[in-house]
Enzyme design. Sequence first.
Site, mmCIF file in Angstrom:
data_model
loop_
_atom_site.group_PDB
_atom_site.id
_atom_site.type_symbol
_atom_site.label_atom_id
_atom_site.label_comp_id
_atom_site.label_asym_id
_atom_site.label_seq_id
_atom_site.Cartn_x
_atom_site.Cartn_y
_atom_site.Cartn_z
ATOM 1 C CD GLN A 1 -8.334 2.584 -6.986
ATOM 2 O OE1 GLN A 1 -8.383 1.463 -7.480
ATOM 3 N NE2 GLN A 1 -7.250 3.043 -6.399
ATOM 4 C CG ASP B 1 -5.464 0.623 -4.469
ATOM 5 O OD1 ASP B 1 -4.714 -0.259 -4.010
ATOM 6 O OD2 ASP B 1 -5.372 1.050 -5.636
ATOM 7 C CD GLU C 1 2.343 2.229 -11.369
ATOM 8 O OE1 GLU C 1 2.235 1.050 -11.001
ATOM 9 O OE2 GLU C 1 1.365 2.908 -11.701
ATOM 10 C CG HIS D 1 3.263 0.518 -3.286
ATOM 11 N ND1 HIS D 1 3.967 1.156 -4.279
ATOM 12 C CD2 HIS D 1 1.968 0.538 -3.677
ATOM 13 C CE1 HIS D 1 3.124 1.547 -5.222
ATOM 14 N NE2 HIS D 1 1.902 1.189 -4.873
ATOM 15 C CG ASP D 2 1.817 -1.670 -6.707
ATOM 16 O OD1 ASP D 2 0.869 -1.758 -5.900
ATOM 17 O OD2 ASP D 2 1.937 -0.761 -7.531
ATOM 18 C CG ASP E 1 -1.139 5.511 -9.794
ATOM 19 O OD1 ASP E 1 -0.336 4.637 -9.439
ATOM 20 O OD2 ASP E 1 -2.373 5.350 -9.806
ATOM 21 N NE ARG F 1 4.450 5.147 -7.824
ATOM 22 C CZ ARG F 1 3.280 4.590 -8.135
ATOM 23 N NH1 ARG F 1 2.212 5.327 -8.304
ATOM 24 N NH2 ARG F 1 3.184 3.294 -8.284
ATOM 25 C CG HIS G 1 -7.811 5.756 -10.624
ATOM 26 N ND1 HIS G 1 -6.898 5.014 -11.347
ATOM 27 C CD2 HIS G 1 -7.323 5.790 -9.372
ATOM 28 C CE1 HIS G 1 -5.924 4.613 -10.556
ATOM 29 N NE2 HIS G 1 -6.146 5.067 -9.347
#
Length: 626
Positions: free
Chosen positions: A247, A137, A321, A385-386, A279, A277, A180
């Site tokens: 994950q 990922d 995020e 990036h997503d 996540d 950041r 995770h």
Amino acid sequence: MSALTTVEADRAAAREAAGDVDEAFLARFDTQFPRLHSLFTRLYGDRADGSEALAAVVASAASSWIARPADLKAHDARREADPAWFQSERMLGGVCYVDRYAGDLEGIRAQIPYFRELGLTYLHLMPLFDAPEGDNDGGYAVSSYRRVNPALGTMEQLAELASQLREAGISLVLDFIFNHTSNEHEWARKAVAGEPGYEDFYLIFPDRTLPDRYEQTTREIFPDDHPGSFVPLPDGRWIWATFYRFQWDLNYANPAVFRAMAEEMLFLANQGVEVLRMDAVAFIWKRLGTPCESLPEAHLLLQAFNAVLAMAAPGMVFKSEAIVHPDEVVTYISPDECQLSYNPLQMALTWEALATRDPRLLQQALERRHALPAGTAWVTYVRGHDDIGWTFADEDAAELGIHGFSHRRFLNDFYVGRFEGTFARGVPFQENPKTGDARVTGTTASLAGVEAGDPHGEDRVVLAHAIQLSTGGIPLVYLGDEVAQLNDYTFADDPDHRGDSRWVHRGRRPDARYTERTDATTTAGRVFGRLTRLIAVRKATPELGGNELIGFHASAPGVLGYQRPGDGSVVLVLANVGDHAAHVYPRTLSGFASSATDLVADTEVDLSEGLTLPACGFVWLRVTPR
Ligand code: GLC
Ligand code: GLC
């Protein structure tokens, strides 16, 4: 083992556990401890081991502070003296993958001169930790938070890079992937093996009974990878996995997990990271019968991490995020929780406006959902990036006569090229036939029409950034976008990437385009020239910092408007998302003196005749209210 009791008793235990510390730490301990205690009581009040866990966390914070390098302590002091540093108009962020942009950490170091040329003050390096071989990922499956992926470099190099960046005026930003770990993390191996102390680090179930019940209310996040929120273990048990099957979600109901992750956070803090950041914040707490997203405890946990950091690394900040409903996104933002947050709504609605040539939803969002608590800021982005998820509120859309579900359908069709006449070249991501949901991937230039050869493609790239760069907060550029990088379809040939279409917009650094960036006869040169002009103007325009924003109704179809008030002056932004020129009438502008300054063109303009904006054109005007 002892449970939490009164703040005084637990404070004495924690103080003792902290051992020999300096006055500076003690002062912060005095401020933060009551807060941390109250958070712990709400999270872990019914646990027999709550008090030890709290004392252990404080002890870790104390030893982390003692070990904190002197230059970082000096940096903390500078930040404490200027807590609004991230609201400055001089801020500019960049984000990239270490391997794809520069090969390794040494390659990133070699790019510092370019980062300075661009004007970066903030650099988010995508996850660079040890991760499973093959699909991981993009590094979001972390096997050790203390080890850099050997293909990229070492932890020593990372710390060295952080200080070199700091000398160049650039804050290093790293992900804190705390929801995770990868299935190869030491904790994961021990949990599966049933090693004492680790059994409850993850959420493991003997059969499908509870997973089935949870899944009645949870959302499928990566349905291409596995249905639901759980994956089977080889022995037939089931483990919680919100994202990829490799994950595994941590169990924060166990205070030992909080303690362990807090220690990983403190370790990263002392390497010189300045912003973490946070996540996937929405997912960190689960409760049966709920969506297991954005539960109250998710906030308590973030606040508890915030309190720990405030004791041990007071100059650092968190960025949230949370790619969720806009009502929820803001709940993560406060000086006590996450000081910074992505603004997924503004991102998505910028693309919505470009597709529909109608700025009303974006206008409404800027007027209604832009305000933030003091001491916080948005991180605005055109692309990340997503994927792009259409996270607007159905209620907001309904007010404008727009039906949320069908509008999202249209937007997906438009951006993946299924809508006739579209300028976009995007790719679908995680289409879910059960729900009709889907998201979109693609680089800014490909989505905006450059790849399709649309006559307004370049203008849209610049326009989207002109909006981003003028609404306040920290503008974050996905590196490559500034030279109009196009989609990279070769991801489909890579067995590790072909299952995840986000790789279409995660191509390697486009060297040829960077070489062309000074050549105005090329797309890269034109886009780069125009964007760097905007960046330079922004840095010289104090009105564009901070977060204050007032809507401005341009009364012209296709034209978005807002004002950024400053000290005695105002910057008026007008942006035409339409494919035709638009005229703003003099009467609409009559609240301002007729003489204004076009900041980007660096010319004086006369507003008494109104103003015409070309297709996909915009102005940043310094105006004087009458
Ligand atoms: C975040 C990341 C995304 C990743 C997910 C799981 O949402 O931005 O790229 O897939 O977390 O870690
Ligand atoms: C979902 C999650 C978000 C993640 C994204 C990645 O939208 O809410 O956290 O970044 O998926 O695709």
